[in-house]
Design a protein around this motif. Structure first.
Motif, mmCIF file in Angstrom:
data_model
loop_
_atom_site.group_PDB
_atom_site.id
_atom_site.type_symbol
_atom_site.label_atom_id
_atom_site.label_comp_id
_atom_site.label_asym_id
_atom_site.label_seq_id
_atom_site.Cartn_x
_atom_site.Cartn_y
_atom_site.Cartn_z
ATOM 1 N N ARG A 127 37.447 17.920 28.219
ATOM 2 C CA ARG A 127 38.604 17.034 28.074
ATOM 3 C C ARG A 127 38.767 16.589 26.626
ATOM 4 O O ARG A 127 39.895 16.488 26.109
ATOM 5 N N MET A 128 37.633 16.283 26.010
ATOM 6 C CA MET A 128 37.694 15.842 24.604
ATOM 7 C C MET A 128 38.257 16.963 23.714
ATOM 8 O O MET A 128 39.106 16.722 22.853
ATOM 9 N N ILE A 129 37.791 18.190 23.944
ATOM 10 C CA ILE A 129 38.276 19.324 23.156
ATOM 11 C C ILE A 129 39.762 19.547 23.411
ATOM 12 O O ILE A 129 40.561 19.823 22.497
ATOM 13 N N ALA A 130 40.177 19.415 24.723
ATOM 14 C CA ALA A 130 41.574 19.683 25.087
ATOM 15 C C ALA A 130 42.524 18.690 24.446
ATOM 16 O O ALA A 130 43.706 19.010 24.229
ATOM 17 N N HIS A 131 42.043 17.477 24.140
ATOM 18 C CA HIS A 131 42.911 16.474 23.533
ATOM 19 C C HIS A 131 42.808 16.455 22.005
ATOM 20 O O HIS A 131 43.423 15.599 21.354
ATOM 21 N N SER A 132 42.052 17.368 21.444
ATOM 22 C CA SER A 132 41.904 17.407 19.991
ATOM 23 C C SER A 132 43.189 17.936 19.346
ATOM 24 O O SER A 132 43.736 18.970 19.769
ATOM 25 N N PRO A 133 43.711 17.275 18.322
ATOM 26 C CA PRO A 133 44.913 17.765 17.633
ATOM 27 C C PRO A 133 44.720 19.166 17.051
ATOM 28 O O PRO A 133 45.671 19.956 16.991
ATOM 29 N N ILE A 134 43.483 19.481 16.674
ATOM 30 C CA ILE A 134 43.227 20.800 16.098
ATOM 31 C C ILE A 134 43.495 21.886 17.130
ATOM 32 O O ILE A 134 44.114 22.928 16.839
ATOM 33 N N ILE A 135 43.043 21.662 18.356
ATOM 34 C CA ILE A 135 43.219 22.648 19.434
ATOM 35 C C ILE A 135 44.696 22.750 19.793
ATOM 36 O O ILE A 135 45.248 23.857 19.947
ATOM 37 N N ILE A 136 45.356 21.596 19.935
ATOM 38 C CA ILE A 136 46.768 21.596 20.331
ATOM 39 C C ILE A 136 47.608 22.316 19.269
ATOM 40 O O ILE A 136 48.456 23.167 19.580
ATOM 41 N N GLU A 137 47.344 21.989 18.005
ATOM 42 C CA GLU A 137 48.121 22.608 16.924
ATOM 43 C C GLU A 137 47.797 24.090 16.813
ATOM 44 O O GLU A 137 48.680 24.921 16.570
ATOM 45 N N GLY A 138 46.529 24.466 17.027
ATOM 46 C CA GLY A 138 46.140 25.871 16.927
ATOM 47 C C GLY A 138 46.781 26.727 18.001
ATOM 48 O O GLY A 138 47.119 27.891 17.757
ATOM 49 N N LEU A 139 46.944 26.160 19.225
ATOM 50 C CA LEU A 139 47.575 26.925 20.297
ATOM 51 C C LEU A 139 49.086 27.032 20.100
ATOM 52 O O LEU A 139 49.722 27.970 20.590
ATOM 53 N N GLN A 140 49.670 26.070 19.357
ATOM 54 C CA GLN A 140 51.110 26.094 19.139
ATOM 55 C C GLN A 140 51.484 26.889 17.879
ATOM 56 O O GLN A 140 52.576 27.457 17.800
ATOM 57 N N ASN A 141 50.562 26.957 16.931
ATOM 58 C CA ASN A 141 50.871 27.580 15.636
ATOM 59 C C ASN A 141 49.816 28.643 15.349
ATOM 60 O O ASN A 141 48.623 28.341 15.229
ATOM 61 N N GLN A 142 50.247 29.890 15.244
ATOM 62 C CA GLN A 142 49.308 30.983 15.025
ATOM 63 C C GLN A 142 48.578 30.853 13.706
ATOM 64 O O GLN A 142 47.471 31.344 13.551
ATOM 65 N N GLN A 143 49.168 30.194 12.730
ATOM 66 C CA GLN A 143 48.529 30.035 11.430
ATOM 67 C C GLN A 143 47.306 29.126 11.504
ATOM 68 O O GLN A 143 46.449 29.146 10.627
ATOM 69 N N SER A 144 47.245 28.292 12.543
ATOM 70 C CA SER A 144 46.127 27.336 12.666
ATOM 71 C C SER A 144 45.069 27.819 13.644
ATOM 72 O O SER A 144 44.151 27.073 13.983
ATOM 73 N N GLU A 145 45.160 29.090 14.179
ATOM 74 C CA GLU A 145 44.200 29.558 15.176
ATOM 75 C C GLU A 145 42.785 29.626 14.611
ATOM 76 O O GLU A 145 41.816 29.402 15.330
ATOM 77 N N LYS A 146 42.652 29.915 13.311
ATOM 78 C CA LYS A 146 41.312 30.017 12.718
ATOM 79 C C LYS A 146 40.573 28.682 12.756
ATOM 80 O O LYS A 146 39.349 28.651 12.828
ATOM 81 N N LYS A 147 41.318 27.598 12.731
ATOM 82 C CA LYS A 147 40.679 26.270 12.776
ATOM 83 C C LYS A 147 40.032 26.022 14.151
ATOM 84 O O LYS A 147 39.078 25.260 14.255
ATOM 85 N N ILE A 148 40.594 26.678 15.180
ATOM 86 C CA ILE A 148 40.040 26.468 16.528
ATOM 87 C C ILE A 148 38.603 26.977 16.589
ATOM 88 O O ILE A 148 37.709 26.301 17.100
ATOM 89 N N GLN A 149 38.330 28.170 16.085
ATOM 90 C CA GLN A 149 36.989 28.747 16.132
ATOM 91 C C GLN A 149 36.003 27.889 15.361
ATOM 92 O O GLN A 149 34.891 27.615 15.829
#
Length: 532
Positions: free
Chosen positions: A54-76
């Motif tokens: 739940r904590m990961i799912a509410h992280s702005p990094i995860i939300i932004e990474g799933l919405q913006n392909q340019q931010s996918e590297k931040k997810i890993q």
């Protein structure tokens, strides 16, 4: 046949038994607690994984990474750091197609999630499961990821290795194993102490020796023709033989007396006085519900201390007034006497007509008697197939005519003989007392037209009988009391009939309804289960 001695002595048997029981109890406890600990550990690990997901799912990094392909590297990078901090097996972020956006093995990123248990999360539902993925079997927690606008954009899976879960359970059980070993040792020590204590309290006798003494004592008690009842120092009944039970059953006392206080079960015995004074009471007459007993009360003294009392008694008289009412002998005798008296009067009429040589009137008189007797007897016999009950009702009708009253009988259906002969006896007690009460009420109530009616209805193994009279009725303040012993409107030493009716109804599992009106009459309705 002589019994064989047991292979093991009492002390050895108790030691083995107690140790076995303790070991079994601790083993079962270990199983139950282990299961509980395993379940609790699994639950805790599941909650841990779900909270991290739940904590990961509410992280702005995860939300932004799933919405913006340019931010996918931040997810890993973010999930690897969180995996290290939270000490879990893996954190995998996937899009709505189940394609991984993060994985402990970077080469797996971009591939589809393995396991088949991600479906509920991709449809907006959290779930926990155990499945095999690329990293082996693991406990997995899934939670959906939503954008700021509320639209689902992916899901997060957090996994904990099942090996770690099992290790946590194993560590939690170590304290249980120590407790089991300690419990077994305590059980062995306690068993040895208990065995020695019991053996000492039994005067160093083995169980088979005590059993032999008990069998001999029981045989002597049950073979004696006198009733024997013993109480302890608290006046509670501890022993009673068959003859005493038989006498109590005759008196209507059918409960098992063992364990009851004697002054509540049988206050007539007065054993508390013997316990209080320590003095015996010999040849005392006791009236127990109509049975006269001759009793001897003696204290029981062990090591100069009174530990109880015993009473022996025998039946002094087999029957008295109440016993006659219970057996129905008096009812039969009274009915037969009335019938013989009625026919004696008719014989006097016949004799008088013969002396007067009024033969034509004699013939008419005899024809009249014959027709009346034939109709009356024929009707009752056709309705009631029990000869004793039919004869009893015929005799009661004669008794009623002798008292100047009219007793009518009618019925719906045919009443067969009962399945148990005892039922006839109880029915005679019920009908006899109710009819006698009605006739006595009419006798005291001076009126010309005295009527008593008996009507029965037998259907589907249920007998309903109505007995009504046009007498004075019963006063309101006596309606609730008429079934109590000794309560009567006819003077002292009365009030037995309706009490006996109530007892007989209880034996037959029936019930009675009373309807009365002062100056109009009384009606008793009896309902009884009746098997032919």
């Amino acid at each position: 046949m002589r019994k064989k001695r047991p292979r093991f002595r009492l002390q050895t048997t108790i030691t083995f038994l107690v140790c076995g029981v303790v070991a079994l109890a601790l083993f079962v406890t270990d199983m139950l607690i282990s299961n509980e600990i395993g379940s609790t550990t699994y639950k805790n690990q599941s909650e841990k994984a779900m909270n991290i997901a739940r904590m990961i799912a509410h992280s702005p990094i995860i939300i932004e990474g799933l919405q913006n392909q340019q931010s996918e590297k931040k997810i890993q990078k973010f999930t690897q750091e969180m995996t290290r901090i939270t000490n879990v097996e893996f954190i995998v972020v996937m899009d709505m197609k189940g394609i991984r956006k993060s994985h402990p093995k970077p080469e797996k990123i971009g591939e589809r999630f393995v396991g088949g248990d991600e479906g509920p999360a991709l449809h907006g539902h959290e779930n926990i499961s155990t499945a095999k993925g690329t990293l082996g079997y693991s406990l997995r927690a899934f939670t959906p990821v939503f954008s700021d606008s509320g639209q689902q954009i992916g899901a997060v899976s957090v996994g904990i290795s099942l090996n770690k879960v099992k290790e946590a359970v194993k560590n939690s059980k170590k304290i249980i194993y120590l407790a089991v070993i300690f419990g077994v040792l305590i059980g062995i020590i306690g068993a040895i102490y208990l065995a020695r204590k019991i053996k000492k309290s039994m005067f160093d006798l083995e169980p088979f020796e005590i059993g032999k003494l008990l069998e001999e004592r029981s045989a002597m008690l049950q073979s004696t023709k006198e009733g024997i009842l013993a109480v302890d120092q608290d006046a509670c009944i501890t022993l009673i033989n068959n003859e005493a039970l038989r006498l109590f059953n005759e008196a209507g006392i059918k409960d098992n007396p063992i364990g009851h206080a004697v002054d509540q079960y049988l206050p007539e015995l007065q054993l508390k006085n013997v316990l209080a004074t320590g003095k015996p009471s010999l040849n005392e007459e006791i009236n127990l519900s109509g049975i006269t007993l001759l009793a001897n009360h003696l204290p029981i003294i062990v090591r100069n201390q009174m530990v109880g009392a015993v009473t022996t008694f025998r039946n002094k008289t087999e029957i008295n007034k109440l016993a006659e009412e219970l057996t129905g002998v008096k009812l039969y005798a009274e009915a037969l006497r009335a019938q013989s008296h009625e026919f004696l009067n008719k014989l006097h009429v016949v004799l008088g007509l013969v002396h007067l040589e009024q033969y034509e009137k004699l013939v008419n008189f005899i024809d009249q008697i014959s027709d009346h007797l034939h109709n009356e007897v024929g009707y009752i016999i056709s309705k009631i197939k029990d000869p004793a009950l039919a004869g009893f009702i015929l005799a009661k009708m004669s008794y009623a005519r002798e008292m100047g009253a009219e007793l009518s009988f009618s019925g719906d259906g045919i009443l067969p003989e009962p399945a148990k002969p005892e039922t006839t006896h109880e029915l005679i007690t019920i009908f006899g007392n109710l009819v006698d009460n009605a006739l006595e009420a009419l006798k005291e109530h001076n009126q010309e037209n005295k009527k008593v009616s008996i009507h029965f209805d037998y259907f589907d193994h249920v007998l309903v009988v109505e007995i009504a009279d046009n007498g004075p009725g019963i006063l309101d303040d006596l309606v609730e009391k008429v079934f109590l012993k000794g309560v009567s409107t006819k003077g002292n030493d009365r009030g037995i009939g309706l009490f006996l009716v109530k007892q007989s109804l209880e034996k037959l599992h029936g019930h009675l309804e009373l309807s009365t009106e002062v100056g109009i009459g009384t009606r008793f309705t009896v309902t009884i289960p009746y098997k032919k």
